[in-house]
Design a protein around this motif. Sequence first.
Motif, PDB file in Angstrom:
ATOM      1  N   ASN A 216     -73.974  18.723 -48.259  1.00  0.00           N
ATOM      2  CA  ASN A 216     -73.820  17.572 -49.193  1.00  0.00           C
ATOM      3  C   ASN A 216     -72.601  17.060 -49.141  1.00  0.00           C
ATOM      4  OD1 ASN A 216     -76.341  17.361 -50.069  1.00  0.00           O
ATOM      5  ND2 ASN A 216     -76.224  18.941 -51.481  1.00  0.00           N
ATOM      6  N   TYR A 217     -71.401  18.144 -48.918  1.00  0.00           N
ATOM      7  CA  TYR A 217     -70.018  17.785 -49.147  1.00  0.00           C
ATOM      8  C   TYR A 217     -69.409  18.276 -48.012  1.00  0.00           C
ATOM      9  CZ  TYR A 217     -71.351  17.434 -54.116  1.00  0.00           C
ATOM     10  OH  TYR A 217     -72.232  17.083 -55.127  1.00  0.00           O
ATOM     11  N   THR A 218     -68.111  17.569 -47.805  1.00  0.00           N
ATOM     12  CA  THR A 218     -67.189  18.056 -46.510  1.00  0.00           C
ATOM     13  C   THR A 218     -65.888  18.296 -47.354  1.00  0.00           C
ATOM     14  OG1 THR A 218     -66.439  17.794 -44.454  1.00  0.00           O
ATOM     15  CG2 THR A 218     -66.906  15.931 -45.566  1.00  0.00           C
ATOM     16  N   LEU A 219     -65.023  19.212 -46.854  1.00  0.00           N
ATOM     17  CA  LEU A 219     -63.747  19.469 -47.351  1.00  0.00           C
ATOM     18  C   LEU A 219     -62.727  18.931 -45.991  1.00  0.00           C
ATOM     19  CD1 LEU A 219     -61.796  20.511 -49.477  1.00  0.00           C
ATOM     20  CD2 LEU A 219     -61.681  22.583 -48.316  1.00  0.00           C
ATOM     21  N   LEU A 220     -62.082  17.984 -46.231  1.00  0.00           N
ATOM     22  CA  LEU A 220     -61.131  17.415 -45.171  1.00  0.00           C
ATOM     23  C   LEU A 220     -59.711  17.863 -45.480  1.00  0.00           C
ATOM     24  CD1 LEU A 220     -63.163  14.005 -44.462  1.00  0.00           C
ATOM     25  CD2 LEU A 220     -63.511  16.322 -43.498  1.00  0.00           C
ATOM     26  N   ARG A 221     -59.134  18.173 -44.545  1.00  0.00           N
ATOM     27  CA  ARG A 221     -57.553  18.571 -44.575  1.00  0.00           C
ATOM     28  C   ARG A 221     -56.860  17.375 -43.459  1.00  0.00           C
ATOM     29  NH1 ARG A 221     -56.690  24.922 -45.583  1.00  0.00           N
ATOM     30  NH2 ARG A 221     -57.111  24.752 -47.735  1.00  0.00           N
ATOM     31  N   ILE A 222     -55.883  16.849 -43.732  1.00  0.00           N
ATOM     32  CA  ILE A 222     -55.178  15.893 -43.030  1.00  0.00           C
ATOM     33  C   ILE A 222     -53.776  16.415 -43.000  1.00  0.00           C
ATOM     34  CG2 ILE A 222     -54.319  13.576 -42.583  1.00  0.00           C
ATOM     35  CD1 ILE A 222     -56.943  13.998 -45.027  1.00  0.00           C
ATOM     36  N   ARG A 223     -53.357  16.851 -41.541  1.00  0.00           N
ATOM     37  CA  ARG A 223     -51.801  17.263 -41.255  1.00  0.00           C
ATOM     38  C   ARG A 223     -51.082  16.253 -41.147  1.00  0.00           C
ATOM     39  NH1 ARG A 223     -53.052  20.193 -36.907  1.00  0.00           N
ATOM     40  NH2 ARG A 223     -53.123  22.179 -37.830  1.00  0.00           N
ATOM     41  N   LEU A 224     -50.087  16.244 -41.870  1.00  0.00           N
ATOM     42  CA  LEU A 224     -49.064  14.935 -41.973  1.00  0.00           C
ATOM     43  C   LEU A 224     -47.869  15.523 -41.021  1.00  0.00           C
ATOM     44  CD1 LEU A 224     -49.396  14.334 -45.790  1.00  0.00           C
ATOM     45  CD2 LEU A 224     -50.419  13.255 -43.794  1.00  0.00           C
ATOM     46  N   LEU A 256     -47.903   0.677 -44.058  1.00  0.00           N
ATOM     47  CA  LEU A 256     -47.797   1.008 -42.796  1.00  0.00           C
ATOM     48  C   LEU A 256     -49.043   1.330 -41.875  1.00  0.00           C
ATOM     49  CD1 LEU A 256     -44.322   2.825 -42.483  1.00  0.00           C
ATOM     50  CD2 LEU A 256     -44.855   0.464 -41.424  1.00  0.00           C
ATOM     51  N   PRO A 257     -49.387   0.841 -40.900  1.00  0.00           N
ATOM     52  CA  PRO A 257     -50.819   1.180 -40.270  1.00  0.00           C
ATOM     53  C   PRO A 257     -50.623   2.649 -39.696  1.00  0.00           C
ATOM     54  CG  PRO A 257     -49.376  -0.311 -38.783  1.00  0.00           C
ATOM     55  CD  PRO A 257     -48.788  -0.227 -40.120  1.00  0.00           C
ATOM     56  N   PHE A 258     -51.687   3.449 -39.825  1.00  0.00           N
ATOM     57  CA  PHE A 258     -51.688   4.679 -39.407  1.00  0.00           C
ATOM     58  C   PHE A 258     -52.890   5.016 -38.718  1.00  0.00           C
ATOM     59  CE2 PHE A 258     -53.316   4.672 -43.580  1.00  0.00           C
ATOM     60  CZ  PHE A 258     -54.480   5.522 -43.446  1.00  0.00           C
ATOM     61  N   GLU A 259     -53.002   6.279 -38.072  1.00  0.00           N
ATOM     62  CA  GLU A 259     -54.267   6.579 -37.297  1.00  0.00           C
ATOM     63  C   GLU A 259     -54.529   7.850 -37.762  1.00  0.00           C
ATOM     64  OE1 GLU A 259     -53.120   6.233 -33.172  1.00  0.00           O
ATOM     65  OE2 GLU A 259     -53.256   4.171 -32.846  1.00  0.00           O
ATOM     66  N   LEU A 260     -55.803   8.262 -37.633  1.00  0.00           N
ATOM     67  CA  LEU A 260     -56.340   9.748 -38.197  1.00  0.00           C
ATOM     68  C   LEU A 260     -56.783  10.274 -36.825  1.00  0.00           C
ATOM     69  CD1 LEU A 260     -57.697   9.131 -41.563  1.00  0.00           C
ATOM     70  CD2 LEU A 260     -55.599  10.201 -40.901  1.00  0.00           C
ATOM     71  N   LEU A 261     -56.689  11.388 -36.364  1.00  0.00           N
ATOM     72  CA  LEU A 261     -57.242  11.953 -35.224  1.00  0.00           C
ATOM     73  C   LEU A 261     -57.996  13.300 -35.432  1.00  0.00           C
ATOM     74  CD1 LEU A 261     -53.725  12.104 -32.761  1.00  0.00           C
ATOM     75  CD2 LEU A 261     -55.470  10.305 -33.107  1.00  0.00           C
ATOM     76  N   GLY A 262     -59.211  13.264 -35.397  1.00  0.00           N
ATOM     77  CA  GLY A 262     -60.067  14.283 -35.358  1.00  0.00           C
ATOM     78  C   GLY A 262     -59.928  15.619 -34.685  1.00  0.00           C
ATOM     79  N   ALA A 284     -63.129  19.974 -41.966  1.00  0.00           N
ATOM     80  CA  ALA A 284     -62.262  19.615 -40.842  1.00  0.00           C
ATOM     81  C   ALA A 284     -61.226  19.582 -40.996  1.00  0.00           C
ATOM     82  CB  ALA A 284     -62.933  18.316 -40.151  1.00  0.00           C
ATOM     83  N   LEU A 285     -60.150  19.664 -40.062  1.00  0.00           N
ATOM     84  CA  LEU A 285     -58.602  19.676 -40.100  1.00  0.00           C
ATOM     85  C   LEU A 285     -58.243  18.452 -38.969  1.00  0.00           C
ATOM     86  CD1 LEU A 285     -55.697  20.425 -41.046  1.00  0.00           C
ATOM     87  CD2 LEU A 285     -55.728  21.946 -38.988  1.00  0.00           C
ATOM     88  N   LEU A 286     -57.703  17.367 -39.824  1.00  0.00           N
ATOM     89  CA  LEU A 286     -57.283  16.258 -39.038  1.00  0.00           C
ATOM     90  C   LEU A 286     -55.896  15.896 -38.826  1.00  0.00           C
ATOM     91  CD1 LEU A 286     -59.964  15.340 -41.053  1.00  0.00           C
ATOM     92  CD2 LEU A 286     -59.975  13.558 -39.256  1.00  0.00           C
ATOM     93  N   ASN A 287     -55.505  15.065 -37.928  1.00  0.00           N
ATOM     94  CA  ASN A 287     -54.042  15.073 -37.796  1.00  0.00           C
ATOM     95  C   ASN A 287     -53.839  13.619 -37.893  1.00  0.00           C
ATOM     96  OD1 ASN A 287     -52.687  17.386 -36.796  1.00  0.00           O
ATOM     97  ND2 ASN A 287     -54.039  17.250 -35.266  1.00  0.00           N
ATOM     98  N   PHE A 288     -52.829  13.218 -38.707  1.00  0.00           N
ATOM     99  CA  PHE A 288     -52.179  11.882 -39.302  1.00  0.00           C
ATOM    100  C   PHE A 288     -51.114  11.651 -38.227  1.00  0.00           C
ATOM    101  CE2 PHE A 288     -48.935   9.324 -41.155  1.00  0.00           C
ATOM    102  CZ  PHE A 288     -49.906   8.521 -42.007  1.00  0.00           C
TER     103      PHE A 288
END
Length: 322
Positions: A216-224, A256-262, A284-288
């Motif tokens: 039902n849920y997902t925990l997402l982390r975005i590395r900056l 500012l425009p940005f992209e997220l990489l899975g 999941a861990l994504l990159n910014f």
Amino acid sequence: RSSDLCPLTGATLRKNQRDAHIREAILLYFSEDPISASIMKIHTFNKDREKVKLGTETMAKYLENIHNYPEEEKYRKIRMTNRVFQERISNLEGAQEFFQAVGFEKKTLPVPGQDAEEEFFVLKEEVLGKLSDLNQYRDNLLSAEPVRAMLDRNMQVLQPSTQASRFELPDDFYNLSVKEIEREQKLRSEAIERNSQLRTKAMREKDEQREMRKYNYTLLRIRLPDGHILQGTFYAREPVSTLVEFVRSALENDWLPFELLGPGGQKLEDERTLFSECGLVPSALLNFQWDPAVMEDIVAAGTSSITNVLKPELLANVQTFS
């Protein structure tokens, strides 16, 4: 543990509290804004969406006729015993409150040609001078959605500890033990066997998505770029666009425009895709990264590079993890 927020009060709700709390919040809102409250009541208290659609479209038609033909007295009176009113509106919770809030009042009037009286909703004279408001109420009625509890994103900013940043693996870490080699061979054999079966790519993808629907849920982390990690909780079947909005709300330079990489470095292109459809469940861990073209322009202009990615108030509450 995931929790929800009431969009009207901001209260944190457990699952068994949601409906009762939202219902009470809408009723309390009548004292502040009866028109908005009645619209929320119509769309939230009545669970049959087809019934709500038919009822609100009929109510909107009443208001549209008044707006378009204000000189016609017949449109300013709604007979409550009318078959259409009875079938589509009378049992719709919040409908009568809406009519009264926008300027109708209940009156008992004689029925033309009959020795009888019936109840009507009659528009007050003073409302005729505010026809544009009436039209806005009509638009609000038609465009409204049910009030639902919002998932508490529980936004957090994480910073690896010094020990974690300096962590080094011993040389023998990369050497597999005999048991690990046997396990790896077994997994490869099973994978080859599965893929050798007469199953199309579409069939395999369908199986994977069925597996994803368990969550039902997902925990997402975005590395900056500055080393911080932005964390949030989402519904597994929310679209990627909610993650983009979540990240943007945390940025100091949110224009500012940005992209997220899975995982694997693949750019998240289609914001309509659900997390459960693109392998971002249950975590999941994504990159910014900032848009490369914009970064080139900034460098070419001699502008100083972006040091702080996140808003100062978020950086003031960084949590360290090891």
